[in-house]
Design a protein around this motif. Structure first.
Motif, mmCIF file in Angstrom:
data_model
loop_
_atom_site.group_PDB
_atom_site.id
_atom_site.type_symbol
_atom_site.label_atom_id
_atom_site.label_comp_id
_atom_site.label_asym_id
_atom_site.label_seq_id
_atom_site.Cartn_x
_atom_site.Cartn_y
_atom_site.Cartn_z
ATOM 1 N N LYS A 153 9.072 -12.879 -32.847
ATOM 2 C CA LYS A 153 9.856 -11.665 -33.081
ATOM 3 C C LYS A 153 10.128 -11.004 -31.733
ATOM 4 O O LYS A 153 9.251 -10.973 -30.866
ATOM 5 C CB LYS A 153 9.076 -10.721 -33.991
ATOM 6 C CG LYS A 153 9.787 -9.409 -34.296
ATOM 7 C CD LYS A 153 8.931 -8.493 -35.149
ATOM 8 C CE LYS A 153 8.741 -9.042 -36.542
ATOM 9 N NZ LYS A 153 8.070 -8.051 -37.424
ATOM 10 N N SER A 178 8.211 -4.514 -31.311
ATOM 11 C CA SER A 178 7.490 -5.201 -32.374
ATOM 12 C C SER A 178 6.005 -4.954 -32.186
ATOM 13 O O SER A 178 5.556 -4.468 -31.149
ATOM 14 C CB SER A 178 7.807 -6.702 -32.352
ATOM 15 O OG SER A 178 7.485 -7.260 -31.096
ATOM 16 N N CYS A 258 17.756 -6.272 -25.741
ATOM 17 C CA CYS A 258 16.765 -6.956 -26.578
ATOM 18 C C CYS A 258 16.038 -7.988 -25.734
ATOM 19 O O CYS A 258 16.662 -8.785 -25.024
ATOM 20 C CB CYS A 258 17.455 -7.624 -27.766
ATOM 21 S SG CYS A 258 16.311 -8.434 -28.920
ATOM 22 N N TYR A 274 23.563 -2.391 -39.309
ATOM 23 C CA TYR A 274 23.220 -2.202 -40.718
ATOM 24 C C TYR A 274 23.357 -0.724 -41.073
ATOM 25 O O TYR A 274 23.035 0.156 -40.269
ATOM 26 C CB TYR A 274 21.769 -2.628 -40.988
ATOM 27 C CG TYR A 274 21.583 -4.110 -41.201
ATOM 28 C CD1 TYR A 274 21.488 -4.639 -42.487
ATOM 29 C CD2 TYR A 274 21.504 -4.979 -40.128
ATOM 30 C CE1 TYR A 274 21.311 -5.999 -42.691
ATOM 31 C CE2 TYR A 274 21.337 -6.336 -40.313
ATOM 32 C CZ TYR A 274 21.235 -6.840 -41.605
ATOM 33 O OH TYR A 274 21.065 -8.178 -41.793
ATOM 34 N N ARG A 320 20.176 -4.167 -35.197
ATOM 35 C CA ARG A 320 19.116 -5.164 -35.369
ATOM 36 C C ARG A 320 19.306 -6.295 -34.362
ATOM 37 O O ARG A 320 20.403 -6.818 -34.204
ATOM 38 C CB ARG A 320 19.135 -5.719 -36.788
ATOM 39 C CG ARG A 320 18.138 -6.844 -37.036
ATOM 40 C CD ARG A 320 18.179 -7.321 -38.479
ATOM 41 N NE ARG A 320 17.714 -6.285 -39.391
ATOM 42 C CZ ARG A 320 17.598 -6.464 -40.703
ATOM 43 N NH1 ARG A 320 17.938 -7.616 -41.244
ATOM 44 N NH2 ARG A 320 17.165 -5.475 -41.469
ATOM 45 N N CYS A 321 18.226 -6.645 -33.697
ATOM 46 C CA CYS A 321 18.212 -7.809 -32.815
ATOM 47 C C CYS A 321 17.341 -8.874 -33.461
ATOM 48 O O CYS A 321 16.165 -8.640 -33.744
ATOM 49 C CB CYS A 321 17.665 -7.447 -31.436
ATOM 50 S SG CYS A 321 17.473 -8.887 -30.336
ATOM 51 N N ALA A 322 17.923 -10.030 -33.724
ATOM 52 C CA ALA A 322 17.211 -11.123 -34.379
ATOM 53 C C ALA A 322 17.306 -12.389 -33.530
ATOM 54 O O ALA A 322 18.092 -12.470 -32.588
ATOM 55 C CB ALA A 322 17.790 -11.370 -35.780
ATOM 56 N N ASP A 331 12.010 -13.052 -40.898
ATOM 57 C CA ASP A 331 11.715 -11.678 -40.488
ATOM 58 C C ASP A 331 11.619 -11.522 -38.982
ATOM 59 O O ASP A 331 11.068 -10.540 -38.493
ATOM 60 C CB ASP A 331 10.411 -11.206 -41.133
ATOM 61 C CG ASP A 331 9.209 -12.043 -40.700
ATOM 62 O OD1 ASP A 331 9.434 -13.141 -40.149
ATOM 63 O OD2 ASP A 331 8.064 -11.604 -40.916
ATOM 64 N N TYR A 333 13.005 -10.174 -36.408
ATOM 65 C CA TYR A 333 13.952 -9.215 -35.867
ATOM 66 C C TYR A 333 13.243 -7.888 -35.601
ATOM 67 O O TYR A 333 12.182 -7.590 -36.151
ATOM 68 C CB TYR A 333 15.129 -8.994 -36.818
ATOM 69 C CG TYR A 333 14.766 -8.382 -38.148
ATOM 70 C CD1 TYR A 333 14.663 -6.996 -38.288
ATOM 71 C CD2 TYR A 333 14.521 -9.178 -39.261
ATOM 72 C CE1 TYR A 333 14.327 -6.438 -39.506
ATOM 73 C CE2 TYR A 333 14.182 -8.629 -40.486
ATOM 74 C CZ TYR A 333 14.092 -7.259 -40.604
ATOM 75 O OH TYR A 333 13.747 -6.698 -41.816
ATOM 76 N N GLU A 335 14.562 -3.687 -35.051
ATOM 77 C CA GLU A 335 15.751 -2.856 -35.160
ATOM 78 C C GLU A 335 15.462 -1.427 -34.718
ATOM 79 O O GLU A 335 14.305 -0.983 -34.694
ATOM 80 C CB GLU A 335 16.311 -2.873 -36.582
ATOM 81 C CG GLU A 335 15.366 -2.373 -37.641
ATOM 82 C CD GLU A 335 15.912 -2.567 -39.045
ATOM 83 O OE1 GLU A 335 15.508 -1.783 -39.927
ATOM 84 O OE2 GLU A 335 16.735 -3.475 -39.266
ATOM 85 N N THR A 336 16.518 -0.733 -34.356
ATOM 86 C CA THR A 336 16.398 0.664 -33.949
ATOM 87 C C THR A 336 16.231 1.543 -35.175
ATOM 88 O O THR A 336 16.413 1.108 -36.311
ATOM 89 C CB THR A 336 17.659 1.108 -33.192
ATOM 90 O OG1 THR A 336 18.762 1.119 -34.116
ATOM 91 C CG2 THR A 336 17.968 0.183 -32.031
#
Length: 460
Positions: A153, A178, A258, A274, A320-322, A331, A333, A335-336
């Motif tokens: 992640k 994370s 990221c 999102y 979201r950064c994935a 899962d 990722y 996100e802010t």
């Protein structure tokens, strides 16, 4: 994957041609690609001896990255047994070696806990003698071991922004991390790297930096350590860091950074917007990606950057950064938090729930008007009459009751909001006409007369 001298890996059999016939052969199993931590990895050599050959020994070799050459790892001897050489002990620790005798058709080395230091080239060397030749050496082609490492992640996704109004600025930024960073990075050398983007992307001013590791040429070398020791050259990437203390405003430039381990084979970071759990389409693309190999786990640590101009439609979105990788979990990722975007009030619209502007006393008992606008902060609403000029309501909806013809006139809705010390205002109006029953009948007769006149009928 390629070997020394930029030659591709492959299975090549070295033949010794005697009297036009194929003689001895040394074959090693093909290239190996396995997940890091795999147990039971085996390197096998198949032997074919010519008539009259007497097997002396078989040697296994591996590349020494520092020496840029092959070095002996293990030997298989019919008289003295099979044993790891010092360099083999460094690479494999406790490896299992097959026994060998004068008539053996194969030898093998197997080991557990596949890891980064095993990612290199390997080959076997056969030593035999004949009546005429005391030492004949035949080698296999080199094969390679490739390590697969699942990504992690992302360590963090950071949000930077440069105000459209550069006079309003501060030096804060927002970091979202994370739970457990995948890599610890140390700094030994700085290198400035710049990124640019053409078209609609906007590059902001330089005022912040953070570091990512890149592989460095400086490694310690000895028979037992060679390239297995870890060394980093740190790259410093300068990122815009200027944010408004009061918040993000429509028109500001946003940079999302990221960072994290994208695994091996190299994955990539990708960004998504999102809102309320649904993907919001965006045209912006990552315009700068920096990757560096992390030797200690054969993986790639990556920094990816997204830049775009903020709009009112971005209010309450999360970025979201994935990780996009064949080995990524769903899962993976970070996100802010939802981004609050301040933007001025929009031109309001007045809605009459009766959908008309002429109202008749006795038939219409009230008039319901609604003023609709948008803005953040939420707009304030004010209703005014022209004659007399006065404020009649401070709510979005306005209702006229106890109708009288004197209520006829222009009704104006003004909306405003305030942020960063500035107030933004818009206004619109509607004309309301209130008539009595007699006036309605007169208007009706006039309309009928005009209609008949249009159709060529004259009424006296």
């Amino acid at each position: 994957m390629k070997g020394l001298n930029n030659q591709p890996f492959g299975l090549l059999v070295i033949f010794v041609i005697l009297n036009g016939t194929v003689a001895r052969q040394v074959q090693i199993n093909g290239n190996i690609t396995e997940k890091i931590g795999t147990n039971g990895t085996m390197l096998t050599c198949n032997l074919t001896l010519d008539h009259g050959d007497h097997l002396i020994s078989v040697w296994m070799l591996a590349t020494n990255m520092t020496l840029r050459d092959f070095e002996n790892v293990a030997y298989f001897d019919p008289d003295f047994g099979s044993k790891l050489k010092p360099y083999g002990t460094v690479l494999f620790g406790n490896a299992s070696l097959s026994s060998v005798n004068k008539s053996s058709k194969s030898v093998s080395l197997s080991f557990d806990d596949l890891n980064c230091k095993h990612s290199r080239l390997y080959k076997y060397k056969l030593l035999v003698k004949t009546v005429d030749y005391p030492n004949i050496i035949t080698e296999s082609e080199a094969i390679g071991i490739s390590i697969q490492v699942p990504p992690s992640k992302p360590d963090s996704v950071s949000l930077f922004h440069t105000p459209a109004d550069v006079s309003v600025s501060s030096t804060s930024n927002i970091d979202y991390s994370s739970a457990s960073p995948s890599t610890v990075v140390t700094s030994t050398e700085n290198e400035t790297v710049s990124a640019s983007e053409t078209g609609k992307q906007n590059t902001a001013s330089v005022s912040n930096n953070f570091k990512i590791p890149t592989p460095g040429p400086n490694t310690t070398s000895s028979l037992l350590q060679e390239d297995i020791s870890t060394s980093f050259r740190t790259t410093t990437y300068y990122i815009p860091k200027s944010t408004t203390a009061q918040g993000i405003v429509e028109g500001d430039n946003i940079t999302v950074v990221c960072t994290g381990d994208v695994g091996n084979p190299k994955g990539i970071h990708f960004f998504q917007k999102y809102r309320n759990g649904k993907i919001v389409h965006m045209h912006e693309k990552v315009y700068a990606t920096l990757k560096s190999e992390v030797y200690k786990n054969c993986s790639f640590y990556q920094t990816s950057i997204l830049t775009f101009k903020i709009t009112a439609a971005d209010n309450n979105v999360v970025i979201r950064c994935a990780v996009n990788s064949s080995m990524a979990e769903p899962d993976m990722y970070v996100e802010t938090e939802p981004i609050e975007v301040f933007y001025p009030v929009r031109m309001p619209t007045i809605i009459s729930y009766q959908n008309k502007t002429d109202y008749v006393l006795g038939e219409d008992t009230s008039i319901h008007l609604a003023c609709k606008s948008d803005g953040n902060p939420k707009p304030s609403y004010f209703w005014y009459t022209e004659n007399p000029k006065q404020q009649v309501s401070s709510f979005e909806n306005f209702t006229l009751t106890n109708l009288n013809v004197t209520n006829s006139g222009t009704y104006t809705c003004k909306v405003n909001n305030t942020f960063h010390g500035d107030t933004y205002q818009k206004a619109t109006f509607v004309n309301i006409k209130i008539i009595n029953t007699e006036e309605k009948l007169s208007i009706g007769m006039m309309d009928a007369k005009n209609t008949l006149h249009v159709h060529g009928v004259c009424i006296l």
